[in-house]
Structures are given as structure tokens and as C-alpha cells.
Design a protein around this motif. Structure first.
Motif, PDB file in Angstrom:
ATOM      1  N   MET A 198      19.028  37.693  42.049  1.00  0.00           N
ATOM      2  CA  MET A 198      19.904  38.592  42.796  1.00  0.00           C
ATOM      3  C   MET A 198      21.271  38.676  42.106  1.00  0.00           C
ATOM      4  N   ILE A 199      22.016  39.720  42.427  1.00  0.00           N
ATOM      5  CA  ILE A 199      23.335  39.934  41.831  1.00  0.00           C
ATOM      6  C   ILE A 199      24.400  39.506  42.835  1.00  0.00           C
ATOM      7  N   ARG A 200      25.383  38.769  42.363  1.00  0.00           N
ATOM      8  CA  ARG A 200      26.474  38.328  43.224  1.00  0.00           C
ATOM      9  C   ARG A 200      27.804  38.782  42.626  1.00  0.00           C
ATOM     10  N   PHE A 201      28.510  39.600  43.388  1.00  0.00           N
ATOM     11  CA  PHE A 201      29.816  40.094  42.974  1.00  0.00           C
ATOM     12  C   PHE A 201      30.906  39.436  43.811  1.00  0.00           C
ATOM     13  N   ASP A 202      32.089  39.335  43.223  1.00  0.00           N
ATOM     14  CA  ASP A 202      33.296  38.984  43.969  1.00  0.00           C
ATOM     15  C   ASP A 202      33.802  40.276  44.611  1.00  0.00           C
ATOM     16  N   ALA A 203      33.887  40.301  45.935  1.00  0.00           N
ATOM     17  CA  ALA A 203      34.261  41.529  46.644  1.00  0.00           C
ATOM     18  C   ALA A 203      35.629  42.047  46.193  1.00  0.00           C
ATOM     19  N   GLN A 204      36.565  41.133  45.933  1.00  0.00           N
ATOM     20  CA  GLN A 204      37.896  41.564  45.492  1.00  0.00           C
ATOM     21  C   GLN A 204      37.830  42.224  44.119  1.00  0.00           C
ATOM     22  N   GLN A 205      36.968  41.724  43.257  1.00  0.00           N
ATOM     23  CA  GLN A 205      36.812  42.345  41.939  1.00  0.00           C
ATOM     24  C   GLN A 205      36.179  43.729  42.057  1.00  0.00           C
ATOM     25  N   VAL A 206      35.254  43.887  42.988  1.00  0.00           N
ATOM     26  CA  VAL A 206      34.646  45.197  43.206  1.00  0.00           C
ATOM     27  C   VAL A 206      35.701  46.197  43.650  1.00  0.00           C
ATOM     28  N   VAL A 207      36.554  45.783  44.592  1.00  0.00           N
ATOM     29  CA  VAL A 207      37.628  46.666  45.072  1.00  0.00           C
ATOM     30  C   VAL A 207      38.569  47.017  43.929  1.00  0.00           C
ATOM     31  N   ALA A 208      38.958  46.016  43.151  1.00  0.00           N
ATOM     32  CA  ALA A 208      39.881  46.255  42.037  1.00  0.00           C
ATOM     33  C   ALA A 208      39.246  47.159  40.984  1.00  0.00           C
ATOM     34  N   ALA A 209      37.961  46.964  40.719  1.00  0.00           N
ATOM     35  CA  ALA A 209      37.268  47.802  39.737  1.00  0.00           C
ATOM     36  C   ALA A 209      37.233  49.247  40.206  1.00  0.00           C
ATOM     37  N   ARG A 210      37.029  49.462  41.486  1.00  0.00           N
ATOM     38  CA  ARG A 210      37.022  50.821  42.024  1.00  0.00           C
ATOM     39  C   ARG A 210      38.392  51.484  41.901  1.00  0.00           C
ATOM     40  N   GLU A 211      39.417  50.670  41.864  1.00  0.00           N
ATOM     41  CA  GLU A 211      40.789  51.191  41.749  1.00  0.00           C
ATOM     42  C   GLU A 211      41.244  51.330  40.309  1.00  0.00           C
ATOM     43  N   GLY A 212      40.329  51.037  39.360  1.00  0.00           N
ATOM     44  CA  GLY A 212      40.636  51.261  37.957  1.00  0.00           C
ATOM     45  C   GLY A 212      41.071  50.052  37.172  1.00  0.00           C
ATOM     46  N   ASN A 213      40.969  48.853  37.756  1.00  0.00           N
ATOM     47  CA  ASN A 213      41.358  47.635  37.055  1.00  0.00           C
ATOM     48  C   ASN A 213      40.295  47.300  36.010  1.00  0.00           C
ATOM     49  N   ARG A 214      40.682  47.347  34.746  1.00  0.00           N
ATOM     50  CA  ARG A 214      39.715  47.172  33.666  1.00  0.00           C
ATOM     51  C   ARG A 214      39.138  45.762  33.629  1.00  0.00           C
ATOM     52  N   ALA A 215      39.946  44.752  33.838  1.00  0.00           N
ATOM     53  CA  ALA A 215      39.449  43.377  33.814  1.00  0.00           C
ATOM     54  C   ALA A 215      38.436  43.154  34.935  1.00  0.00           C
ATOM     55  N   ALA A 216      38.694  43.729  36.091  1.00  0.00           N
ATOM     56  CA  ALA A 216      37.769  43.599  37.215  1.00  0.00           C
ATOM     57  C   ALA A 216      36.457  44.318  36.921  1.00  0.00           C
ATOM     58  N   LEU A 217      36.542  45.487  36.270  1.00  0.00           N
ATOM     59  CA  LEU A 217      35.335  46.227  35.918  1.00  0.00           C
ATOM     60  C   LEU A 217      34.487  45.430  34.926  1.00  0.00           C
ATOM     61  N   ASP A 218      35.139  44.820  33.943  1.00  0.00           N
ATOM     62  CA  ASP A 218      34.409  43.975  32.992  1.00  0.00           C
ATOM     63  C   ASP A 218      33.726  42.810  33.707  1.00  0.00           C
ATOM     64  N   ALA A 219      34.420  42.241  34.708  1.00  0.00           N
ATOM     65  CA  ALA A 219      33.846  41.121  35.451  1.00  0.00           C
ATOM     66  C   ALA A 219      32.626  41.562  36.257  1.00  0.00           C
ATOM     67  N   VAL A 220      32.671  42.738  36.821  1.00  0.00           N
ATOM     68  CA  VAL A 220      31.528  43.281  37.567  1.00  0.00           C
ATOM     69  C   VAL A 220      30.343  43.468  36.627  1.00  0.00           C
ATOM     70  N   VAL A 221      30.590  44.022  35.443  1.00  0.00           N
ATOM     71  CA  VAL A 221      29.524  44.227  34.461  1.00  0.00           C
ATOM     72  C   VAL A 221      28.901  42.900  34.055  1.00  0.00           C
ATOM     73  N   ARG A 222      29.738  41.906  33.777  1.00  0.00           N
ATOM     74  CA  ARG A 222      29.220  40.596  33.364  1.00  0.00           C
ATOM     75  C   ARG A 222      28.404  39.944  34.476  1.00  0.00           C
ATOM     76  N   ALA A 223      28.844  40.099  35.723  1.00  0.00           N
ATOM     77  CA  ALA A 223      28.121  39.491  36.844  1.00  0.00           C
ATOM     78  C   ALA A 223      26.747  40.119  37.041  1.00  0.00           C
ATOM     79  N   ALA A 224      26.633  41.407  36.735  1.00  0.00           N
ATOM     80  CA  ALA A 224      25.364  42.113  36.938  1.00  0.00           C
ATOM     81  C   ALA A 224      24.428  41.979  35.743  1.00  0.00           C
ATOM     82  N   GLU A 225      24.983  41.773  34.560  1.00  0.00           N
ATOM     83  CA  GLU A 225      24.177  41.860  33.334  1.00  0.00           C
ATOM     84  C   GLU A 225      22.978  40.930  33.325  1.00  0.00           C
ATOM     85  N   ARG A 226      23.176  39.637  33.518  1.00  0.00           N
ATOM     86  CA  ARG A 226      22.063  38.700  33.358  1.00  0.00           C
ATOM     87  C   ARG A 226      20.974  38.898  34.414  1.00  0.00           C
ATOM     88  N   PRO A 227      21.310  39.032  35.711  1.00  0.00           N
ATOM     89  CA  PRO A 227      20.236  39.290  36.679  1.00  0.00           C
ATOM     90  C   PRO A 227      19.465  40.570  36.376  1.00  0.00           C
TER      91      PRO A 227
END
Length: 277
Positions: A1-30
Motif C-alpha cells: 500500500m502507499i502511505r503519504f504524509d497528508a501535510q506533504q500532499v497539501v503542500a504538493a498541491r500548492e506547488g511546493n516542489r520538495a513536497a511533490l518530490d516526497a510524494v513521488v518517492r513515497a509512491a514509487e516503490r509500492p
């Protein structure tokens, strides 16, 4: 299963590049581990993973409940691999359990005949075992394959799996019984790791795999770089203590946690998209 940090998801939606990279890394392996088991080929799995990650990051804005973003992303991955992903190289072979069983009986030979040193032999045996167990899954239809992967390999609950696949729980359980029965029947009759009476052994398949190019001497395509990968003797010992149905699942779960570099490729893709924007 994929586990995201909710705050990173919110930040990624708002255009935060570091948060978007973190979302990608969290999803990649699963996602990649799911794709490898669905497609049984690294290149195809990496392509599918990139396609899925693009879908996830471009649809982050549609998430209503950021706390459930991981389940939402995993559902996207399953839907893509079952319904949208084009056939891969192994799927194109149209494998069946009957044909695969016949193939496993062909070209068995002693490992010592092939001039491998100890390290090359261990690597080759691991590649044969992993490739063979993944190919077994491709003998199932995509609907049964994803059902078996979720239920017997990833050990997702019936309720969760039915929700992911968007089907009734009773229908999911029926599919799982069919998939489990097919896999168990095959490995009991054809796999030497599960049944001592079967002539096929991973080490005896190395020569044929080398001859037809399924593996290459001294190279690894599927094996993860992990010291925790169990040996065949360890796998056989664990399986020997289990009943047939559970033994089949244990065999499939003995594969490593696969890794890829898709997130690095995605980072470059995001950079190019931002520059164009």
C-alpha cells in the motif's frame, strides 16, 4: 500500500516542489513492486510506474480527503495496470499454466555444466527463481492476477481489496479462491520448492535460461540489492512447514522488495515541465 504524509500532499498541491518530490518517492516503490508482479518484466514495470506516477501527481488536486491519499493513489495504480496498461513483453507470450508446466520440464541440466563461479551461480539461481514465480502470475488473467497479488502476496484484507478494485467483497473473495486454486494447483505439480517429488529445480533451469537469453551470466535484472533475500534452502524449509495453499503464497512472498530509479526520472520530467510552464 502507499502511505503519504497528508501535510506533504497539501503542500504538493500548492506547488511546493520538495513536497511533490516526497510524494513521488513515497509512491514509487509500492507502485513499482505492484507493477513488477503484474507485468513480470523490469522495463515494462518501470514504464508503467512512470505512467502511474504522472497520473498521481497530475490529479493531486482532485483528492477530497488528503488523509486517504495513499489509498486513492494505490487504486489509481491498480486500475491502470488492470484496465489501461498495454500488454508487456511477458504478457505478449500468452502464457498458460499448462504451457508453462511443459516449458519447465524442458532442458533441465546440472548447474555444474555451465561454467559459473559461486557468485554467478547464486545470482543466476535467484534470477531463475524470481523470474519463474513472476511468470506464474502472468498465467492468470489480469483480474485474477491483481486479486491474487493483493490478497495472497500483499495480504490486503478482503474489504480493502474489494474497495481498491471497486467490486463487491463477495465477488472479490470468489476471484481470490479461483486465483489461489490455479496457483496452488500449478506449484504443487510443477515447482520443486513446494513439492519434493517434482523434478524441476531452480539450479537445473539455469542452463536453459542462459541459452534462451532469459538471464545473462553475472547480471541481475530482477534481484534486489538486499542482504535479506532468502536462499532457496531457507525458502524450501519455510514452505515445508505450511499447507499447500499457504505454501504457494509463501513462495510468492519470498521475492524481494524490488527497487527502481523511476523517481529520479520523474524528477527530471517535473523539472522540464516546470521550465516549459
Amino acid at each position: 500500500m502507499i502511505r503519504f504524509d497528508a501535510q506533504q500532499v497539501v503542500a504538493a498541491r500548492e506547488g511546493n516542489r520538495a513536497a511533490l518530490d516526497a510524494v513521488v518517492r513515497a509512491a514509487e516503490r509500492p507502485v513499482f513492486n505492484l507493477a513488477v508482479r503484474m507485468l513480470a518484466n523490469r522495463v515494462d514495470a518501470e514504464d508503467a510506474t512512470q505512467e502511474i506516477l504522472v497520473k498521481i501527481i497530475t490529479n493531486l488536486g482532485s483528492i477530497r480527503d488528503v488523509e486517504a491519499a495513499g489509498a486513492w493513489a494505490f487504486k489509481i495504480a491498480c486500475r491502470h495496470l488492470v484496465h489501461e496498461r498495454r500488454s508487456g513483453a511477458i504478457e505478449a507470450m500468452r502464457l498458460s499454466f499448462e504451457g508453462f508446466a511443459t516449458d519447465l520440464e524442458t532442458g533441465l541440466s546440472p548447474l555444474s555444466d555451465h561454467g559459473l563461479n559461486e557468485i554467478e551461480a547464486k545470482l543466476a539461481i535467484d534470477e531463475v527463481k524470481i523470474g519463474c514465480t513472476l511468470a506464474m502470475l502472468v498465467c492468470l488473467s489480469r483480474e485474477l492476477r491483481i486479486t491474487y497479488i493483493l490478497g495472497d502476496i500483499f495480504e490486503v484484507t478482503d474489504t480493502e481489496a474489494a474497495e481498491i478494485l471497486e467490486i463487491d467483497p463477495a465477488a472479490y473473495r470468489q476471484r481470490l479462491r479461483r486465483a489461489r486454486g490455479a496457483v496452488t494447483g500449478f506449484v504443487t505439480k510443477s515447482c520443486g520448492l513446494v513439492s519434493e517429488s517434482v523434478p524441476c529445480r531452480c539450479q537445473r533451469r539455469v542452463g536453459q535460461a542462459l541459452r534462451v537469453g532469459r538471464i545473462a551470466k553475472g547480471q541481475s535484472d530482477l534481484r534486489a540489492e538486499s542482504p535479506s533475500v532468502p536462499s532457496l534452502d531457507e525458502i524450501r524449509s519455510r514452505i515445508g512447514l505450511l499447507e499447500r495453499g499457504r505454501a504457494s503464497a509463501a513462495l510468492m512472498r519470498s521475492n524481494p522488495d524490488f527497487s527502481s530509479r523511476v523517481s529520479e526520472l520523474m524528477s527530471g520530467l517535473i523539472d522540464r515541465c516546470e521550465r516549459r510552464g
